[in-house]
Motif scaffolding. Structure first.
Motif, PDB file in Angstrom:
ATOM      1  N   ALA A 174      40.098  32.955  41.424  1.00  0.00           N
ATOM      2  CA  ALA A 174      41.525  32.770  41.160  1.00  0.00           C
ATOM      3  C   ALA A 174      42.365  33.461  42.225  1.00  0.00           C
ATOM      4  O   ALA A 174      43.346  32.904  42.733  1.00  0.00           O
ATOM      5  N   GLY A 175      41.978  34.695  42.561  1.00  0.00           N
ATOM      6  CA  GLY A 175      42.732  35.439  43.560  1.00  0.00           C
ATOM      7  C   GLY A 175      42.727  34.762  44.917  1.00  0.00           C
ATOM      8  O   GLY A 175      43.769  34.608  45.564  1.00  0.00           O
ATOM      9  N   LEU A 176      41.544  34.341  45.361  1.00  0.00           N
ATOM     10  CA  LEU A 176      41.445  33.679  46.654  1.00  0.00           C
ATOM     11  C   LEU A 176      42.202  32.356  46.667  1.00  0.00           C
ATOM     12  O   LEU A 176      42.854  32.013  47.653  1.00  0.00           O
ATOM     13  N   SER A 177      42.116  31.622  45.579  1.00  0.00           N
ATOM     14  CA  SER A 177      42.788  30.319  45.523  1.00  0.00           C
ATOM     15  C   SER A 177      44.290  30.452  45.664  1.00  0.00           C
ATOM     16  O   SER A 177      44.958  29.607  46.271  1.00  0.00           O
ATOM     17  N   LEU A 178      44.856  31.520  45.090  1.00  0.00           N
ATOM     18  CA  LEU A 178      46.290  31.745  45.187  1.00  0.00           C
ATOM     19  C   LEU A 178      46.683  32.272  46.562  1.00  0.00           C
ATOM     20  O   LEU A 178      47.731  31.922  47.099  1.00  0.00           O
ATOM     21  N   ILE A 179      45.829  33.111  47.145  1.00  0.00           N
ATOM     22  CA  ILE A 179      46.172  33.778  48.393  1.00  0.00           C
ATOM     23  C   ILE A 179      46.066  32.859  49.595  1.00  0.00           C
ATOM     24  O   ILE A 179      46.899  32.898  50.509  1.00  0.00           O
ATOM     25  N   VAL A 180      45.033  31.997  49.624  1.00  0.00           N
ATOM     26  CA  VAL A 180      44.764  31.256  50.857  1.00  0.00           C
ATOM     27  C   VAL A 180      45.756  30.134  51.136  1.00  0.00           C
ATOM     28  O   VAL A 180      45.792  29.620  52.249  1.00  0.00           O
ATOM     29  N   LEU A 210      39.245  40.801  50.867  1.00  0.00           N
ATOM     30  CA  LEU A 210      38.429  39.943  51.722  1.00  0.00           C
ATOM     31  C   LEU A 210      39.289  38.988  52.550  1.00  0.00           C
ATOM     32  O   LEU A 210      39.067  38.817  53.753  1.00  0.00           O
ATOM     33  N   TRP A 211      40.284  38.395  51.895  1.00  0.00           N
ATOM     34  CA  TRP A 211      41.102  37.400  52.598  1.00  0.00           C
ATOM     35  C   TRP A 211      41.928  38.005  53.722  1.00  0.00           C
ATOM     36  O   TRP A 211      41.926  37.507  54.853  1.00  0.00           O
TER      37      TRP A 211
END
Length: 204
Positions: free
Chosen positions: A13-19, A159-160
């Motif tokens: 969820a976090g990566l999907s929102l950030i990228v 990570l992102w």
């Protein structure tokens, strides 16, 4: 339920929102490609996300515990936002906008770079919708394991931004092609739509 499940859910969820490309990512990418003040910029982005995610996981939960009826409203709003976000990402994937951060002038002064980074992070309304409201709402669905979900989301942020800031210079050609953001937006769309459906099902 194994701890790894909420952690992986939070990470996704976090990566999907950030990228998803936006003002903050474009700024970090541009400075990363040109290798200008990358460390303080990445540190600000990560620290800001950690604070906002923590506020979302604790704040939304506290409100829902005091007003039980609000849980249903927030759940449906969160699901609607997830589905809408996913559809917008799918649209971006089908019709990617041209973006070449290398064509923009770099920020030379570290003070200006820091202030600009703070502005695109804390003055952006999407920041609060994504990290505080949306992640907080989804995290609340994990109940006692919500902090594991939050930890996964925080790990995704670290990570992102590390990869984007310090890896942009090495992957200049890849990240500046619209096709690259098309791939990322496709993954964002799939994840967001899945999370939206799961949020409805888990609360049903």
């Amino acid at each position: 339920m194994p701890v790894v499940t909420p952690v992986v859910a939070g990470l996704g969820a976090g990566l999907s929102l950030i990228v998803a490309i936006g003002a903050q990512n474009a700024f970090v990418l541009r400075q990363g490609i040109l290798r200008r003040h990358v460390l303080p910029i990445v540190a600000i982005c990560i620290a800001s996300d950690l604070v906002l995610i923590a506020l979302g996981v604790t704040g939304v939960t506290a409100v829902l515990e005091r007003i039980p009826a609000a849980a249903t409203v927030v759940r449906w709003l969160g699901a609607a936002f997830l589905l809408g976000y996913g559809l917008l990402a799918a649209r971006r994937a089908l019709r990617p906008a041209s973006l070449d951060p290398a064509n923009a002038a770099p920020v030379e002064s570290w003070r200006v770079a820091v202030l600009t980074c703070l502005a695109v992070t804390w003055l952006n309304p999407h920041t609060y919708l994504d990290t505080v409201l949306l992640l907080g709402t989804v995290g609340n669905s994990w109940q006692d394991q919500r902090w594991w979900f939050g930890a996964g989301a925080m790990a995704g942020s670290v990570l992102w931004f590390v990869a984007l800031g310090f890896g942009a210079g090495l992957l200049r050609g890849f990240f500046t092609r619209p096709a690259s953001w098309r791939v990322l937006d496709s993954l964002v769309a799939a994840t967001m739509l899945t999370l939206g459906v799961l949020l409805i099902v888990r609360g049903g």
